[in-house]
Design an enzyme around this catalytic site. Structure first.
Site, short mmCIF file in Angstrom:
data_model
loop_
_atom_site.label_atom_id
_atom_site.label_comp_id
_atom_site.label_asym_id
_atom_site.label_seq_id
_atom_site.Cartn_x
_atom_site.Cartn_y
_atom_site.Cartn_z
N SER A 148 40.86 21.50 76.14
CA SER A 148 40.71 21.95 74.76
C SER A 148 41.06 20.88 73.73
CB SER A 148 41.58 23.19 74.55
OG SER A 148 42.93 22.91 74.89
N LYS A 199 56.25 22.96 80.41
CA LYS A 199 55.88 23.26 81.80
C LYS A 199 56.17 22.08 82.74
CE LYS A 199 52.36 26.66 80.44
NZ LYS A 199 51.03 27.26 80.72
N LYS A 243 47.37 18.57 87.96
CA LYS A 243 47.37 19.08 86.59
C LYS A 243 48.62 18.56 85.89
CE LYS A 243 47.36 23.29 83.87
NZ LYS A 243 47.03 24.71 83.87
N TYR A 246 33.80 22.47 77.25
CA TYR A 246 33.43 23.43 76.21
C TYR A 246 32.11 23.03 75.56
CZ TYR A 246 38.20 24.86 77.05
OH TYR A 246 39.35 25.28 77.67
N GLU A 297 49.49 15.28 95.85
CA GLU A 297 49.12 16.65 95.48
C GLU A 297 47.74 17.01 96.05
OE1 GLU A 297 50.55 19.10 94.16
OE2 GLU A 297 52.22 18.44 92.92
N LYS A 322 43.10 17.25 85.74
CA LYS A 322 43.14 17.76 84.37
C LYS A 322 44.35 17.21 83.63
CE LYS A 322 43.80 22.32 82.40
NZ LYS A 322 44.12 23.67 82.75
N ARG A 369 46.04 27.08 74.40
CA ARG A 369 47.13 28.06 74.28
C ARG A 369 46.98 28.87 73.00
NH1 ARG A 369 51.90 24.02 76.51
NH2 ARG A 369 50.95 23.72 78.58
C1 PBG Z 1 46.62 28.10 82.50
C2 PBG Z 1 45.66 27.07 82.02
C3 PBG Z 1 45.80 26.15 80.97
C4 PBG Z 1 44.57 25.51 80.83
C5 PBG Z 1 43.73 26.04 81.82
N1 PBG Z 1 44.43 26.97 82.56
C6 PBG Z 1 46.91 25.91 80.02
C7 PBG Z 1 48.24 25.52 80.49
O1 PBG Z 1 48.46 25.17 81.66
O2 PBG Z 1 49.16 25.56 79.67
C8 PBG Z 1 44.21 24.49 79.78
C9 PBG Z 1 42.75 24.32 79.51
C10 PBG Z 1 42.44 23.63 78.24
O3 PBG Z 1 43.33 23.09 77.53
O4 PBG Z 1 41.25 23.58 77.90
N2 PBG Z 1 47.45 27.81 83.51
#
Ligand code: PBG
Length: 330
Positions: free
Chosen positions: A279, A222, A199, A318, A238, A253, A209
């Site tokens: 998203s 992050k 990720k 989505y 990983e 992701k 968010r």
């Molecule tokens: C939470 C999480 C996130 C997403 C899925 N689980 C956001 C992040 O890590 O800040 C993002 C999913 C998306 O953008 O559709 N840990």
């Protein structure tokens, strides 16, 4: 080995629809789709996510109605994301192990109505923390080992409520084995772990968010736990670690900008790969569609097919409902 022109004409296999169907190397199926769902507190409410046109957050009482199309279309799995109010958030994310939190309520409600749909529970602390980070913070640093203990506890809480697949999305080291051991101890031997193995610290999570209302709370970024977009060999490490720790499938992701990672992981490992069209990708595509710059049906189907070509087994998107309808009518 390949012949040469004019004996060989590559266009022969493209000459009509039936031939193209016969030689197609990849196919998008409803079986490949996972639909992410946002759940909010309250009663009889549906709210739009302003940065994700067409995506709604729904209350528990609205959930069965909202999910009905997924059941009708035989979509195999849902991924649940809670929108936790500010009052319930604290520095340690305690709401994550409340047996009556939104995820647990949603799981019980959905299992009652749609026992055949698989439920994926996102495990991380960011929907529950007052600071919007995925773990516990000490001296300005998201601490690894203390966070893992809470994640394991959160996982048991979700499994108890009926979540079938635990999906840790926090990127702490060692959390897959900690969660596996805790699940086994509690006799959840068939509860699967779908780990977000690779990720990336990505700008494409912005609209998500907004949806879960953690963006405005988040201070800093992050980057001390999510991966650097510059790296791809690191993704292999990983994934390898998560396989060793007992992951049943892994998530990569974001999606489209990271399909090279999907391909690399596919070529190295046999574990099922899920790719998450996040998203921000949804927002980009929707913007182009709504402005009439791209054809809606074709852009959705082509984009999702590309995930399959890269080597993904399943896709979190989505667009799941819309894609399933298009596939069904093809
Ligand atoms: C939470 C999480 C996130 C997403 C899925 N689980 C956001 C992040 O890590 O800040 C993002 C999913 C998306 O953008 O559709 N840990």
């Amino acid at each position: 080995m390949i012949g040469s022109f004019p004996l060989t004409r590559m266009r022969r296999n493209r000459v009509d629809q039936a031939t193209r169907r016969l030689v197609a190397e990849n196919k998008l199926s409803i079986d490949d789709l996972i639909w992410p769902i946002f759940i909010i507190e309250g009663h009889n409410i549906k709210t739009e996510v302003s940065t994700m046109p067409g995506i709604k957050r729904v209350t528990i009482d609205q959930l069965a109605f909202h999910i009905e199309p997924a059941a009708q279309l035989n979509i195999p799995a849902l991924a649940l994301f809670p929108v936790t109010s500010k009052e319930k958030r604290d520095s340690k994310g305690s709401e994550s192990f409340n047996p009556n939190n939104l995820i647990c309520q949603a799981a019980r409600e959905l299992k009652k109505h749609f026992p055949e749909i698989i439920l994926i529970g996102d495990v991380a602390l960011d929907p529950y923390t007052s600071h919007g980070h995925d773990g516990i913070i000490k001296n300005g640093y998201v601490v690894n080992d203390e966070t893992i203990d809470v994640l394991a506890r959160q996982s048991i809480n979700q499994a108890n409520a009926g979540i079938d697949i635990i999906a840790p999305s926090d990127m702490m080291d060692g959390r897959v084995s900690a969660i596996r051991q805790e699940l086994d101890k509690e006799n959840f031997i068939n509860t699967r772990i779908m780990s977000y193995a690779a990720k990336y610290a990505s700008v494409y999570y912005g609209p998500f968010r907004d949806a879960v209302e953690s963006g405005s709370l988040l201070k800093g970024n992050k980057k001390t736990y999510q991966m650097d977009p510059a790296n791809s060999r690191e993704a292999l490490s990983e994934v390898e670690l998560d396989i060793q720790e007992g992951a049943d499938s892994i998530i990569i992701k974001p999606g489209l900008p990271y399909l090279d990672i999907v391909r690399r992981v596919r070529d190295h490992f046999n574990i099922p790969i899920v790719s998450y069209q996040v998203s921000g990708e949804y927002a980009m595509l929707m913007n182009a569609i709504q402005n009439g710059y791209l054809d809606r049906e074709q852009s959705i189907l082509e984009t999702l097919l590309c995930f399959k070509r890269a080597g993904a087994n399943a896709i979190m998107t989505y667009f799941a409902i819309e894609a399933a309808k298009l596939i069904k009518n093809q």
